[in-house]
Design a protein around this motif. Sequence first.
Motif, mmCIF file in Angstrom:
data_model
loop_
_atom_site.group_PDB
_atom_site.id
_atom_site.type_symbol
_atom_site.label_atom_id
_atom_site.label_comp_id
_atom_site.label_asym_id
_atom_site.label_seq_id
_atom_site.Cartn_x
_atom_site.Cartn_y
_atom_site.Cartn_z
ATOM 1 N N THR A 1 22.238 47.797 47.307
ATOM 2 C CA THR A 1 23.003 47.570 46.084
ATOM 3 C C THR A 1 24.367 48.246 46.166
ATOM 4 N N ILE A 2 24.397 49.445 46.733
ATOM 5 C CA ILE A 2 25.670 50.150 46.909
ATOM 6 C C ILE A 2 26.590 49.356 47.827
ATOM 7 N N GLY A 3 26.033 48.771 48.892
ATOM 8 C CA GLY A 3 26.837 47.959 49.810
ATOM 9 C C GLY A 3 27.446 46.759 49.102
ATOM 10 N N TRP A 4 26.659 46.098 48.246
ATOM 11 C CA TRP A 4 27.150 44.951 47.467
ATOM 12 C C TRP A 4 28.277 45.395 46.536
ATOM 13 N N ILE A 5 28.102 46.556 45.886
ATOM 14 C CA ILE A 5 29.113 47.079 44.963
ATOM 15 C C ILE A 5 30.401 47.420 45.704
ATOM 16 N N ILE A 6 30.280 48.093 46.837
ATOM 17 C CA ILE A 6 31.468 48.481 47.609
ATOM 18 C C ILE A 6 32.244 47.253 48.068
ATOM 19 N N ALA A 7 31.532 46.196 48.468
ATOM 20 C CA ALA A 7 32.208 44.963 48.895
ATOM 21 C C ALA A 7 33.042 44.393 47.748
ATOM 22 N N GLY A 8 32.463 44.342 46.540
ATOM 23 C CA GLY A 8 33.192 43.821 45.387
ATOM 24 C C GLY A 8 34.387 44.679 45.027
ATOM 25 N N LEU A 9 34.208 46.002 45.048
ATOM 26 C CA LEU A 9 35.316 46.907 44.728
ATOM 27 C C LEU A 9 36.438 46.789 45.756
ATOM 28 N N LEU A 10 36.070 46.601 47.007
ATOM 29 C CA LEU A 10 37.077 46.476 48.064
ATOM 30 C C LEU A 10 37.892 45.204 47.895
ATOM 31 N N ILE A 11 37.226 44.105 47.558
ATOM 32 C CA ILE A 11 37.934 42.841 47.324
ATOM 33 C C ILE A 11 38.900 42.993 46.154
ATOM 34 N N GLY A 12 38.450 43.653 45.096
ATOM 35 C CA GLY A 12 39.316 43.865 43.948
ATOM 36 C C GLY A 12 40.491 44.770 44.277
ATOM 37 N N TRP A 13 40.254 45.834 45.006
ATOM 38 C CA TRP A 13 41.307 46.787 45.369
ATOM 39 C C TRP A 13 42.368 46.133 46.244
ATOM 40 N N LEU A 14 41.943 45.247 47.144
ATOM 41 C CA LEU A 14 42.882 44.573 48.044
ATOM 42 C C LEU A 14 43.587 43.393 47.378
ATOM 43 N N GLY A 15 43.084 42.970 46.194
ATOM 44 C CA GLY A 15 43.754 41.919 45.441
ATOM 45 C C GLY A 15 43.701 40.542 46.073
ATOM 46 N N TRP A 16 42.632 40.252 46.801
ATOM 47 C CA TRP A 16 42.557 38.969 47.508
ATOM 48 C C TRP A 16 42.401 37.793 46.554
ATOM 49 N N GLU A 17 41.799 38.010 45.384
ATOM 50 C CA GLU A 17 41.635 36.917 44.423
ATOM 51 C C GLU A 17 42.987 36.501 43.845
ATOM 52 N N GLN A 18 43.782 37.475 43.439
ATOM 53 C CA GLN A 18 45.083 37.167 42.836
ATOM 54 C C GLN A 18 46.058 36.560 43.839
#
Length: 416
Positions: free
Chosen positions: A148-165
């Motif tokens: 679960t921590i691995g899943w959370i870290i992946a999501g936080l990393l994507i958000g921090w890097l701004g790949w969606e925007q």
Amino acid sequence: MSENVQAQVKIAPPIRIKLSVMMFLEFFVWGGWFVTLGTYLAQNLEASGSQISLAFLTQSLGAIIAPFIVGRIADRFVSAQKLMGVLHLAGGVLLLIASRADSFGGFFPLILINMILFMPTLALANAVAFRQLQDPGRQFANIRVFGTIGWIIAGLLIGWLGWEQSHNLQLTLVMAGIAALILGVYSFFLPPTPPEPSDRSGWREILGLDALSLLKNRAYLVFFCSSIAICIPLAFYYNFTNLYLNEIGVKSAAAVQTLGQVSEVGFLLAMPLLIKKLGFKKTLAVGMAAWALRYICFGFGDTGALFFLIVIGLLLHGVCYDFFFVAGQVYTDRFAGPGLRSSAQGMISLATYGVGLLIGSLISGPIVDSFATGGGHSWLGIWLIPAAIAAVVLIGFYALFREDATTRAKATETAR
């Protein structure tokens, strides 16, 4: 607890670290690209809602095929950690190739094969862990939480890097592909998990079909059918939540979605007490009611004054998942008894993640397409449909399900 018992349930630090890293990487690989898949397909490949659902349907196909791979290969011929290594190495290569696809037609077959390879690794990772634990009932949760921590870290990393925007979500596939290659190599250094002698000699036993006799009981039949039906609204969440959050303007949507995994940990700890106090029927009903409530929250929430509704909807993930799916696994274990436990778990997993999510994916895509607008989608109309489906399933379940007193007594004893 005596010192002797405490010594028995301790895990040697090197083994604990190896298994924890394995779980972290296993779910980092999955969460690293799967959460944002709908947004990636819509933004980068201009996919329709039906195509997005078709891509998510690969998870169901992988879940259906997984028992054949694990049951016939890992249980008989190859060590679990070695097979997991090969599958992750191949899957990592496919993810890297998929990141360069410029059309849905080129992307889909790659991700289909990848999911057929990946889904069996979930069972293989569990098998590796269980074989190293003296008391899985006490020890496994402390290992599994790192997934679960691995899943959370992946999501936080994507958000921090701004790949969606920045519309660079193809990089999630690169990130997950590299992580899969690392896990593939790492798997060969995990504790040996050779095949064990087994009395599961046929496809019927491997797929859990010998547990079909449980369906003769009305209570379990109602639970079984409800489990399949509730996966229809579940498909809406898996397939379109990230796209929804991005379309309405939620910044770092993948990071925000990790609230669901955080709540999952907390509600998992509360679940045994709830089963003890309420029994299975009311606990399962709470889980199904949460599905309807979360979609209502999504439908009426926005990025302004009503953003708190979206947050509540995401936090309800722990209730939705733990109080129905995890509680359902416990119910199945208690209802089936020693002789059919493994087969029953295989049957319910095949029914939910295989059949149920497959039906949900086929239904959700056309519905989302029907609410498409010039600038995105009319999400209120979309979310009210799975909310209504979940409500109907809840009403049918509560009216027809009759909890067996013996099963509830066993659950109460387990929760102590």
